[in-house]
Design an enzyme around this catalytic site. Structure first.
Site, PDB file in Angstrom:
ATOM      1  N   LYS A 129       0.913  -1.232   0.003  1.00  0.00           N
ATOM      2  CA  LYS A 129       0.077   0.137   0.086  1.00  0.00           C
ATOM      3  C   LYS A 129       0.666   1.199  -0.071  1.00  0.00           C
ATOM      4  CE  LYS A 129      -3.999   1.692   2.487  1.00  0.00           C
ATOM      5  NZ  LYS A 129      -4.973   1.369   3.355  1.00  0.00           N
ATOM      6  N   HIS A 139      -4.125   1.041  -4.446  1.00  0.00           N
ATOM      7  CA  HIS A 139      -2.792   1.002  -3.353  1.00  0.00           C
ATOM      8  C   HIS A 139      -1.728   1.776  -4.241  1.00  0.00           C
ATOM      9  CE1 HIS A 139      -4.455  -1.607  -0.105  1.00  0.00           C
ATOM     10  NE2 HIS A 139      -5.206  -0.858  -0.449  1.00  0.00           N
ATOM     11  N   ASP A 184     -12.015  -5.378  -3.962  1.00  0.00           N
ATOM     12  CA  ASP A 184     -11.954  -4.861  -2.722  1.00  0.00           C
ATOM     13  C   ASP A 184     -12.274  -3.215  -2.563  1.00  0.00           C
ATOM     14  OD1 ASP A 184     -11.275  -4.134   0.029  1.00  0.00           O
ATOM     15  OD2 ASP A 184      -9.171  -4.298  -0.278  1.00  0.00           O
TER      16      ASP A 184
HETATM   17  C1  RNT Z   1      -6.405  -1.862   2.916  1.00  0.00           C
HETATM   18  C2  RNT Z   1      -6.445  -3.324   1.924  1.00  0.00           C
HETATM   19  C3  RNT Z   1      -7.274  -4.342   2.440  1.00  0.00           C
HETATM   20  C4  RNT Z   1      -8.515  -4.119   3.184  1.00  0.00           C
HETATM   21  C5  RNT Z   1      -9.261  -5.440   3.567  1.00  0.00           C
HETATM   22  C6  RNT Z   1     -10.278  -5.043   4.513  1.00  0.00           C
HETATM   23  O1  RNT Z   1      -6.107  -0.883   2.399  1.00  0.00           O
HETATM   24  O2  RNT Z   1      -7.031  -3.007   0.614  1.00  0.00           O
HETATM   25  O3  RNT Z   1      -6.927  -5.410   1.610  1.00  0.00           O
HETATM   26  O4  RNT Z   1      -9.272  -3.361   2.335  1.00  0.00           O
HETATM   27  O5  RNT Z   1      -8.321  -6.318   4.224  1.00  0.00           O
HETATM   28 ZN    ZN Z   2      -7.127  -4.520  -0.536  1.00  0.00          ZN
END
Ligand code: RNT
Ligand code: ZN
Length: 417
Positions: free
Chosen positions: A226, A260, A324
């Protein structure tokens, strides 16, 4: 939509694609086998069933649309509804906080496969497979550092949690006879200018090495990087470089969450690079708007570029496609279905691309022709092929799913107070 209309339009579309050397029936067969990993946390705004505490870890859900799932039965009912509006067979992606704890306090370092037996049975009954995630956020020990925490007691707590989660994932994979993809994302980072970057990252590396010492047969590990989280803007331990290098060195799966990366980075471009050094890719398809906002996935340029890159690489068998995003501002089931169908449509667009011709044109420097064909491909009757996918799967074609969501809202979600 009328069945005979769909059939007639498909016949014409099939002929038109055939002129470009594309077999639409084959594309539909391939799409049928592409599984999506549906993120359970869209049903209830990433709340889970461990506690009623606030969502931490630098992620945020916005919106207060009525009808979110309040218990496991509602999460399951919502997921079944979503699947009934999707062609193909799919997977459900669970987080540790969605365990069945039976009203008891089960801390993260106490969780066991038994807490997910209900999910495994439910998945089996519904012809679904499961994926899994450890949960670093929304806990008194979450702080800003978990696996990279210099405090050994805190770090060991999270190592224990993650090890237990891998055991649970393995059990899911074993019982469902299909490798469970276990994703590791931790929010570890700092809000302010950070001087101990090397320290935190070296601790993180050590924690990961400890966690992965145990080999499991029925699960696969992936790691998600991220850029930053809310309140963790200055530094992220698990950056893209960190995990890409770690995965390449340790033969692990890279998770690419499309939210990310820096806004002008093209996530699709990463597919070929990663697949030359790592075994597989896990995707978290999302839609970042100005930041990692987790808007509902659409068939927009970046989703298309990503999916088309997968098909161009011939890599559908090495890329796991998960979703996601978390939007609490509109009907949550509707949000799910929009994003899932948009992702399937994007894969279909990839499958309908005249890749062989385009590749040949590029290799022989006929670049005007390549660009022209790519441009014209956009105007091909892709929607008619998509509607045939829906018809063959006996699910609503075109916008017909809107009324299904409205009905479910009237009968079910609107009654949740
Ligand atoms: C967070 C990530 C992660 C979450 C989930 C809930 O920025 O994207 O994958 O969204 O684990
Ligand atoms: Zn994620």
């Amino acid at each position: 939509m009328k069945e005979n209309q769909i059939i007639k339009s498909y016949e014409i579309a099939r002929e038109r694609y055939a002129e470009l050397g594309i077999d639409t029936d084959k594309a539909l067969e391939t799409l049928q086998k592409v599984q999506l990993s549906l993120h359970c946390w869209q049903t209830d705004d990433v709340q889970g069933f461990e506690s009623a505490g606030e969502l931490t870890g630098g992620i945020q859900v916005n919106g207060n649309y009525p009808g979110k799932a309040r218990n496991i039965d509602e999460v399951r009912a919502d997921l079944v509804k979503v699947c009934s509006l999707l062609g193909g067979s799919h997977r459900v992606n669970l987080h540790e906080i969605y365990g069945e704890f039976g009203g008891k306090k089960v801390d993260r370092n106490e969780v066991e496969p038994a807490h997910f037996q209900g999910w495994i049975d439910w998945a089996k009954e519904n012809g679904l497979k499961l994926d899994f995630n450890s949960t670093s956020f929304s806990h008194p020990l979450s702080g800003s550092l978990t696996l990279s925490n210099p405090d050994k007691a805190v770090r060991d707590f999270w190592i224990e949690h993650t090890q237990r989660c891998r055991t649970i994932a393995n059990e899911m994979g074993r019982q469902l006879d299909d490798s469970c993809i276990f994703n590791l994302w931790v929010h570890d980072g700092q809000k302010e200018m950070t001087v101990n970057r090397m320290l935190y990252r070296s601790i993180m590396k050590e924690s990961l090495d400890t966690i992965y010492k145990v080999e499991h047969k029925h699960m696969k590990d992936c790691l998600e990087s991220k850029v930053f989280g809310i309140g963790l803007e200055a530094f992220t331990v698990g950056s893209n470089d960190f995990y890409t290098a770690y995965c390449a060195q340790n033969n692990k799966i890279v998770t690419l969450d499309t939210g990310h990366f820096h806004p002008t980075e093209v996530v699709g471009d990463k597919v070929s690079s990663i697949l030359l050094f790592c075994p597989e890719i896990m995707l978290h398809v999302s839609r970042p708007m100005r930041w990692d906002s987790d808007h509902v996935t659409l068939m927009d340029e970046s989703t298309l570029e990503l999916c088309m890159e997968i098909t161009r690489c011939g890599a559908l068998d090495r890329v796991h496609i998960g979703l996601d995003y978390f939007d609490g501002s509109i009907n949550r089931i509707g949000a799910y279905v929009i994003g899932a169908r948009a992702t399937q449509k994007s894969v279909l667009r990839g499958l309908l691309e005249p890749v062989a011709t385009l590749s040949e044109l590029e290799l022989t420097n006929r670049n005007f022709q390549k660009l022209a064909l790519m441009e014209e491909a956009k105007a091909m009757p892709f929607g008619d092929v998509w509607n045939m996918f829906c018809l063959r799967n006996n699910i609503p074609a075109g916008h017909d799913f809107i009324k299904e969501i409205e009905r479910y809202e009237a009968e079910t979600t609107s009654k949740r107070q």
